[in-house]
Design a protein around this motif. Structure first.
Motif, PDB file in Angstrom:
ATOM      1  N   GLU A 148       0.748  -1.080   0.111  1.00  0.00           N
ATOM      2  CA  GLU A 148       0.130  -0.061  -0.024  1.00  0.00           C
ATOM      3  C   GLU A 148       0.911   1.312   0.198  1.00  0.00           C
ATOM      4  N   THR A 149       1.981   1.449   0.841  1.00  0.00           N
ATOM      5  CA  THR A 149       2.797   2.423   0.913  1.00  0.00           C
ATOM      6  C   THR A 149       3.376   2.643  -0.478  1.00  0.00           C
ATOM      7  N   CYS A 150       3.934   1.561  -1.131  1.00  0.00           N
ATOM      8  CA  CYS A 150       4.592   1.521  -2.501  1.00  0.00           C
ATOM      9  C   CYS A 150       3.592   2.358  -3.548  1.00  0.00           C
ATOM     10  N   GLU A 151       2.163   1.734  -3.497  1.00  0.00           N
ATOM     11  CA  GLU A 151       1.350   2.375  -4.385  1.00  0.00           C
ATOM     12  C   GLU A 151       0.855   3.810  -4.049  1.00  0.00           C
ATOM     13  N   ASN A 152       0.810   4.188  -2.952  1.00  0.00           N
ATOM     14  CA  ASN A 152       0.686   5.534  -2.362  1.00  0.00           C
ATOM     15  C   ASN A 152       1.901   6.574  -2.894  1.00  0.00           C
ATOM     16  N   GLY A 153       3.014   5.836  -2.992  1.00  0.00           N
ATOM     17  CA  GLY A 153       4.280   6.606  -3.595  1.00  0.00           C
ATOM     18  C   GLY A 153       3.806   7.475  -4.915  1.00  0.00           C
ATOM     19  N   PHE A 154       3.265   6.256  -5.724  1.00  0.00           N
ATOM     20  CA  PHE A 154       2.957   6.781  -7.150  1.00  0.00           C
ATOM     21  C   PHE A 154       1.967   7.960  -7.077  1.00  0.00           C
ATOM     22  N   LYS A 155       0.867   7.687  -6.180  1.00  0.00           N
ATOM     23  CA  LYS A 155      -0.113   8.717  -5.955  1.00  0.00           C
ATOM     24  C   LYS A 155       0.418  10.046  -5.710  1.00  0.00           C
ATOM     25  N   GLU A 156       1.201  10.062  -4.718  1.00  0.00           N
ATOM     26  CA  GLU A 156       1.904  11.241  -4.173  1.00  0.00           C
ATOM     27  C   GLU A 156       2.658  12.190  -5.236  1.00  0.00           C
ATOM     28  N   LYS A 157       3.349  11.406  -6.164  1.00  0.00           N
ATOM     29  CA  LYS A 157       4.007  12.025  -7.297  1.00  0.00           C
ATOM     30  C   LYS A 157       3.469  12.300  -8.352  1.00  0.00           C
ATOM     31  N   LYS A 158       1.799  11.860  -8.231  1.00  0.00           N
ATOM     32  CA  LYS A 158       1.218  11.872  -9.527  1.00  0.00           C
ATOM     33  C   LYS A 158       1.802  11.100 -10.668  1.00  0.00           C
ATOM     34  N   VAL A 159       2.362  10.039 -10.647  1.00  0.00           N
ATOM     35  CA  VAL A 159       2.728   9.202 -11.788  1.00  0.00           C
ATOM     36  C   VAL A 159       1.731   7.962 -11.987  1.00  0.00           C
ATOM     37  N   ASN A 160       1.752   7.491 -12.960  1.00  0.00           N
ATOM     38  CA  ASN A 160       0.955   6.046 -13.204  1.00  0.00           C
ATOM     39  C   ASN A 160       1.987   5.000 -12.596  1.00  0.00           C
TER      40      ASN A 160
END
Length: 185
Positions: A148-160
């Motif tokens: 979940e933390t891994c996935e949230n990192g992409f969301k925070e950086k606004k990258v797919n």
């Protein structure tokens, strides 16, 4: 551009893991798996019945004797396999020097999370075998948090996220393991 043998190996794992969701293994279709998945789906809205059924059928495909405890250990093996495969997939992605710097940063963070998750899920399996279900529960929860933390990192950086499906699968498989452990108490 030549593809390395390791890249072919990773791609084959990726395609195999994606086909896992769509294949049906009716020869291992047991009442225990159906009953267990029905209970799990009622307990946890994060788990779909089809995913549970397909995953547990796959996990038990080569097993002759299945009880709930063995089903838990086999499903933990699926978590371990998915975590390990995702770790190697991330390594292959990072080798691409043309990656967007934000995406690369997210992947490096995920690589560390998944590296830790490999040893954590192995510890969970050890604790599970020793019937230390609380310790195994904590370890599997940590693996789910890593995905979940891994996935949230992409969301925070606004990258797919190229790991979205893999992160979701690790989380859902972890939820299945936690539910099975709760049935053993």
């Amino acid at each position: 551009m030549a593809i390395s043998p390791f890249s072919l190996f990773i791609l084959s794992i990726f395609f195999f893991s994606n086909s896992l969701i769509t294949q049906s293994f009716s020869n291992t279709d047991t009442p225990l798996i159906h009953k267990t998945c029905n209970k799990i789906v009622r307990q946890d809205p994060n788990v779909s019945f089809d995913f549970c059924l397909t995953s547990l059928q796959f996990a038990t495909n080569h097993s002759y004797y299945i009880d709930l405890r063995r089903l838990g250990l086999l499903s933990m093996g699926l978590v371990c396999s998915n975590v390990t495969n995702t770790y190697h997939f991330i390594i292959e992605l990072i080798k691409n020097k043309k990656l967007d710097p934000s995406l690369n940063l997210c992947l490096v963070d995920c690589l560390e999370l998944y590296s830790d998750a490999i040893s954590t899920v192995k510890l969970a399996m050890k604790n599970y075998r020793l019937r230390r279900y609380n310790d195994a529960n904590i370890a599997i929860s940590a693996v789910m948090d890593a995905a979940e933390t891994c996935e949230n990192g992409f969301k925070e950086k606004k990258v797919n996220s190229p790991l979205k499906k893999r992160d979701e699968d690790v989380f859902e498989l972890g939820a299945i393991v936690l539910a099975i452990m709760s049935m053993l108490h």
